[in-house]
Design a protein around this motif. Structure first.
Motif, PDB file in Angstrom:
ATOM      1  N   GLU A  15       0.803  -1.212   0.000  1.00  0.00           N
ATOM      2  CA  GLU A  15       0.000   0.000   0.000  1.00  0.00           C
ATOM      3  C   GLU A  15       0.842   1.270   0.000  1.00  0.00           C
ATOM      4  O   GLU A  15       2.009   1.277   0.394  1.00  0.00           O
ATOM      5  CB  GLU A  15      -0.928   0.032   1.218  1.00  0.00           C
ATOM      6  CG  GLU A  15      -0.244   0.299   2.549  1.00  0.00           C
ATOM      7  CD  GLU A  15       0.157  -0.988   3.270  1.00  0.00           C
ATOM      8  OE1 GLU A  15       0.452  -0.907   4.476  1.00  0.00           O
ATOM      9  OE2 GLU A  15       0.193  -2.050   2.624  1.00  0.00           O
ATOM     10  N   ALA A  60       1.026  -1.683  -6.765  1.00  0.00           N
ATOM     11  CA  ALA A  60       0.079  -1.107  -5.806  1.00  0.00           C
ATOM     12  C   ALA A  60      -1.192  -0.746  -6.547  1.00  0.00           C
ATOM     13  O   ALA A  60      -1.230  -0.679  -7.777  1.00  0.00           O
ATOM     14  CB  ALA A  60       0.668   0.133  -5.147  1.00  0.00           C
ATOM     15  N   ASP A 116      -6.159   0.434  -1.595  1.00  0.00           N
ATOM     16  CA  ASP A 116      -5.054  -0.490  -1.302  1.00  0.00           C
ATOM     17  C   ASP A 116      -5.492  -1.920  -1.027  1.00  0.00           C
ATOM     18  O   ASP A 116      -4.708  -2.858  -1.240  1.00  0.00           O
ATOM     19  CB  ASP A 116      -4.281   0.023  -0.077  1.00  0.00           C
ATOM     20  CG  ASP A 116      -3.808   1.442  -0.250  1.00  0.00           C
ATOM     21  OD1 ASP A 116      -2.760   1.648  -0.867  1.00  0.00           O
ATOM     22  OD2 ASP A 116      -4.524   2.358   0.213  1.00  0.00           O
ATOM     23  N   TRP A 117      -6.713  -2.126  -0.543  1.00  0.00           N
ATOM     24  CA  TRP A 117      -7.110  -3.464  -0.076  1.00  0.00           C
ATOM     25  C   TRP A 117      -8.023  -4.197  -1.059  1.00  0.00           C
ATOM     26  O   TRP A 117      -8.582  -5.225  -0.727  1.00  0.00           O
ATOM     27  CB  TRP A 117      -7.830  -3.383   1.277  1.00  0.00           C
ATOM     28  CG  TRP A 117      -7.520  -2.164   2.079  1.00  0.00           C
ATOM     29  CD1 TRP A 117      -8.395  -1.214   2.537  1.00  0.00           C
ATOM     30  CD2 TRP A 117      -6.231  -1.739   2.535  1.00  0.00           C
ATOM     31  NE1 TRP A 117      -7.737  -0.242   3.230  1.00  0.00           N
ATOM     32  CE2 TRP A 117      -6.402  -0.529   3.246  1.00  0.00           C
ATOM     33  CE3 TRP A 117      -4.938  -2.261   2.396  1.00  0.00           C
ATOM     34  CZ2 TRP A 117      -5.343   0.164   3.828  1.00  0.00           C
ATOM     35  CZ3 TRP A 117      -3.877  -1.557   2.966  1.00  0.00           C
ATOM     36  CH2 TRP A 117      -4.092  -0.376   3.676  1.00  0.00           C
ATOM     37  N   ALA A 141      -1.573  -4.407   3.440  1.00  0.00           N
ATOM     38  CA  ALA A 141      -2.013  -5.025   2.189  1.00  0.00           C
ATOM     39  C   ALA A 141      -2.044  -6.541   2.268  1.00  0.00           C
ATOM     40  O   ALA A 141      -2.708  -7.193   1.461  1.00  0.00           O
ATOM     41  CB  ALA A 141      -1.111  -4.585   1.033  1.00  0.00           C
TER      42      ALA A 141
END
Length: 330
Positions: A15, A60, A116-117, A141
């Motif tokens: 992330e 990312a 990010d997730w 992450a």
């Protein structure tokens, strides 16, 4: 001096985080001014690796918002390859950082539904690893779902081709410690290198000393465990054989990004010594001491300036005190 080799690429998955620090000089009774710096553990590690001279690719999910533009600028200016990253409309993760009198940072996170997730299996599968000798990941992450479990599955798919490095970077304010304790055996089974801090250890194995913790994680599968101990340096354990290195003296501005920079220094030096790309079969304690000593110096220099601002190859302060050549291939 050990023989240095031209390194392959280190790929980092993880992330980006906007680290917002209070700015007392611009704040008043009815307003709070913030200074925002680009951060995030994996992003910090990618930046530090690239600045040290290791070819680095960062994968990312980066937002199209204002913070995302800040992240891209920092990464590309540091020489990081963003091939395999995803541009998305979901928001960036924001962390409000508070520093204590020693420069140690604590964070309040704003991360729900952040970019990010949200990794998908298709996005992860699009990565190219032909030139990669090491895949490094960790932090939020690897633990926040839905993406975390997918990144974990991705490690299992690619580990036959690369050395796997994991930094848990435990954030108990965002993720339950129980979740970390449940997942760490799986990460050890996937990882060749486990790098974590003494604070991480206190959450993962409460009441357990560093050496006993190393043995626990070796038994779960990690060949190399490195625990950073702040001003006391670092302990490294390779299949149960231990070495320690001191922390260089430094005037601390803050500790933001210190552990991430240590990880970068460690991977950079292991790559230069030819130990990445497999299961660390040729690694010995002499080269491990060399790599950890170098990593400690990189971390110390990061602590000497505000924010996660790791040193670049050729900086005299790094080479003078270690006698090590940062980037002999340039």
């Amino acid at each position: 001096m050990p023989t240095l080799e031209s390194p392959g690429t280190v790929t980092v998955i993880g992330e980006c985080v906007a680290d917002a620090f209070t700015d007392p000089t611009r704040s008043g009774a009815d307003e709070l001014a913030l200074r925002v710096l680009p951060g995030g553990g994996p992003a910090n590690t990618a930046v530090a690796l690239a600045r040290l001279g290791t070819p680095t690719r960062f994968r990312a999910r980066i937002s199209q918002d204002a913070f995302g533009a800040l992240f891209r600028s920092r990464l590309t200016d540091s020489g990081v390859d963003l091939t395999g990253s995803v541009t998305t409309s979901e928001p960036s993760t924001l962390a409000i950082a508070t520093l204590d009198d020693t420069g140690q940072a604590t964070y309040s996170f704003y991360a729900d539904n952040a970019a990010d997730w949200q990794w998908t299996y298709g996005e992860l599968a699009a990565g190219v690893y032909d030139d990669t000798v090491c895949l490094h990941t960790g932090s939020l992450a690897l633990i926040r779902d839905p993406g975390g479990s997918r990144v974990e599955d991705h490690l299992a798919q690619v580990r036959e081709r690369v050395t796997v490095s994991v930094d848990p970077n435990v954030r108990p304010l965002l993720v339950s410690p129980t979740a970390y304790r449940e997942r760490i055996p799986r990460w050890c089974a996937l990882a060749d290198i486990l790098r974590l801090s003494e604070d991480d250890l206190a959450v993962l194995l409460p009441g357990t000393g560093p050496e006993e913790a190393c043995d626990t994680w070796h038994a779960a599968g990690a060949r190399l465990v490195v625990i950073t101990l702040g001003e006391r340096g670092a302990l490294a354990s390779l299949d149960g054989r231990r070495i320690t290195v001191p922390a260089p003296p430094v005037d601390v501005a803050d500790t933001v990004g210190a552990g991430d920079s240590f990880t970068a220094g460690l991977l950079h030096r292991l790559a230069a010594l030819g130990h990445l790309g497999g299961r660390l079969d040729g690694l010995n304690l002499t080269d491990l001491t060399d790599a950890c000593t170098f990593a400690a110096r990189v971390a110390a220099l990061t602590c000497s300036v505000p924010g996660a601002n790791p040193p670049r190859a050729g900086e005299a302060a790094l080479e003078a005190d270690t006698g090590l050549v940062l980037n002999p291939w340039s």
